[in-house]
Design a protein around this motif. Structure first.
Motif, short mmCIF file in Angstrom:
data_model
loop_
_atom_site.label_atom_id
_atom_site.label_comp_id
_atom_site.label_asym_id
_atom_site.label_seq_id
_atom_site.Cartn_x
_atom_site.Cartn_y
_atom_site.Cartn_z
N VAL A 52 0.80 -1.24 -0.03
CA VAL A 52 0.00 0.38 -0.14
C VAL A 52 0.68 0.93 -0.23
O VAL A 52 2.14 0.94 0.62
CB VAL A 52 -0.48 -0.27 1.19
CG1 VAL A 52 -1.90 0.87 1.29
CG2 VAL A 52 -1.94 -1.00 1.36
N ILE A 53 0.33 2.03 -1.26
CA ILE A 53 1.72 3.50 -0.74
C ILE A 53 0.73 4.69 -0.19
O ILE A 53 -0.77 4.34 -0.70
CB ILE A 53 1.91 4.02 -2.22
CG1 ILE A 53 2.57 2.28 -2.48
CG2 ILE A 53 2.56 5.66 -2.32
CD1 ILE A 53 2.60 2.31 -4.29
N ARG A 60 5.82 15.16 -2.40
CA ARG A 60 6.93 13.68 -2.24
C ARG A 60 7.71 13.82 -0.84
O ARG A 60 8.53 13.24 -0.64
CB ARG A 60 8.27 14.32 -3.20
CG ARG A 60 8.11 15.55 -4.54
CD ARG A 60 7.19 13.72 -5.59
NE ARG A 60 7.23 14.39 -6.18
CZ ARG A 60 6.90 14.76 -7.67
NH1 ARG A 60 5.30 15.39 -6.85
NH2 ARG A 60 6.68 15.62 -8.91
N SER A 61 5.75 13.13 -0.44
CA SER A 61 6.25 12.60 1.20
C SER A 61 5.36 11.59 1.43
O SER A 61 3.97 11.19 1.03
CB SER A 61 5.39 12.84 1.90
OG SER A 61 5.46 12.60 3.19
N CYS A 62 5.88 10.13 0.97
CA CYS A 62 4.72 8.98 0.70
C CYS A 62 5.79 7.66 0.99
O CYS A 62 6.94 7.63 1.50
CB CYS A 62 4.73 8.38 -0.73
SG CYS A 62 4.00 9.87 -2.17
N ILE A 75 9.34 8.08 0.17
CA ILE A 75 10.03 9.17 -0.81
C ILE A 75 9.57 10.00 0.05
O ILE A 75 8.51 10.98 0.59
CB ILE A 75 9.21 9.06 -2.20
CG1 ILE A 75 9.15 7.74 -2.97
CG2 ILE A 75 8.90 10.13 -2.81
CD1 ILE A 75 7.76 7.59 -4.27
N ARG A 76 10.70 11.14 0.14
CA ARG A 76 10.61 12.05 0.98
C ARG A 76 11.39 13.64 -0.01
O ARG A 76 12.39 13.05 -0.89
CB ARG A 76 11.17 12.39 2.09
CG ARG A 76 10.67 11.32 2.63
CD ARG A 76 11.71 11.44 5.04
NE ARG A 76 13.15 10.56 4.30
CZ ARG A 76 13.79 10.31 4.66
NH1 ARG A 76 13.76 11.19 5.32
NH2 ARG A 76 15.23 9.45 4.42
N VAL A 91 13.00 17.09 -7.35
CA VAL A 91 14.51 16.35 -6.61
C VAL A 91 13.91 15.94 -5.06
O VAL A 91 13.58 16.30 -4.11
CB VAL A 91 15.71 17.50 -5.83
CG1 VAL A 91 16.29 17.07 -5.12
CG2 VAL A 91 15.91 18.22 -7.32
N PHE A 92 14.17 14.67 -5.11
CA PHE A 92 13.59 14.40 -3.36
C PHE A 92 14.29 13.13 -3.48
O PHE A 92 15.07 11.73 -3.58
CB PHE A 92 12.13 13.56 -3.79
CG PHE A 92 12.07 12.87 -5.16
CD1 PHE A 92 11.58 11.30 -4.82
CD2 PHE A 92 11.61 13.15 -6.66
CE1 PHE A 92 11.68 10.48 -5.89
CE2 PHE A 92 11.43 11.65 -7.27
CZ PHE A 92 11.46 11.18 -7.67
N MET A 93 14.08 11.91 -1.97
CA MET A 93 15.07 10.67 -1.72
C MET A 93 13.96 9.98 -1.73
O MET A 93 13.13 10.12 -1.70
CB MET A 93 15.64 11.42 -0.10
CG MET A 93 16.54 12.44 -0.41
SD MET A 93 17.30 12.47 1.40
CE MET A 93 16.41 12.33 2.50
N LEU A 94 15.11 8.40 -2.51
CA LEU A 94 14.05 7.34 -2.50
C LEU A 94 14.65 6.49 -1.27
O LEU A 94 15.74 6.43 -1.63
CB LEU A 94 13.70 7.08 -3.93
CG LEU A 94 13.44 5.10 -3.44
CD1 LEU A 94 11.72 5.18 -3.36
CD2 LEU A 94 13.47 4.91 -5.10
#
Length: 117
Positions: A52-53, A60-62, A75-76, A91-94
């Motif tokens: 589930v997401i 970008r906050s998942c 994801i942030r 531009v985000f971090m995984l």
């Protein structure tokens, strides 16, 4: 009314491939405040297993949660320590936890991008 995507392994080829995952965008007009974005099911299709997401892809906050509701990927937005400098939404971090497939995590990012653009 339900948007659905199939995920295949590797590059597109001429031979017929079976999908490895199926993703469905969560649509609930009765409870619009629910933060569930989508579900990812393993193939062959089984409605009870998968991920589930939850969160907000727009911000970008998942989080990607497994069946036990453990966070397996996140994801942030990328942040900086420098004042006055900000990154855009592209531009985000995984962050992928150990034991979760990095390829699947990136596939989920691409799916969310298609779902919410």
């Amino acid at each position: 009314m339900v948007d659905s995507w199939l995920v295949f392994e590797g590059e597109i080829s001429t031979k017929m491939q079976d999908p490895i995952f199926r993703a469905r965008k969560h649509v609930d007009i009765l409870s619009p405040k629910v933060k569930r974005l989508a579900r990812v099911y393993q193939e062959p299709y089984n409605n009870s297993t998968g991920y589930v997401i939850e969160g907000s892809y727009t911000n970008r906050s998942c989080k990607v949660l497994d069946e036990s509701r453990n966070v397996v990927a996140e994801i942030r937005r990328k942040e900086t320590d420098t004042k006055g400098v900000s990154f855009g939404l592209d531009v985000f971090m995984l962050t992928v936890n150990q034991g979760f497939d990095c390829g699947l995590a990136m596939s989920i990012v691409l799916l969310l991008d298609q779902m919410f653009l």
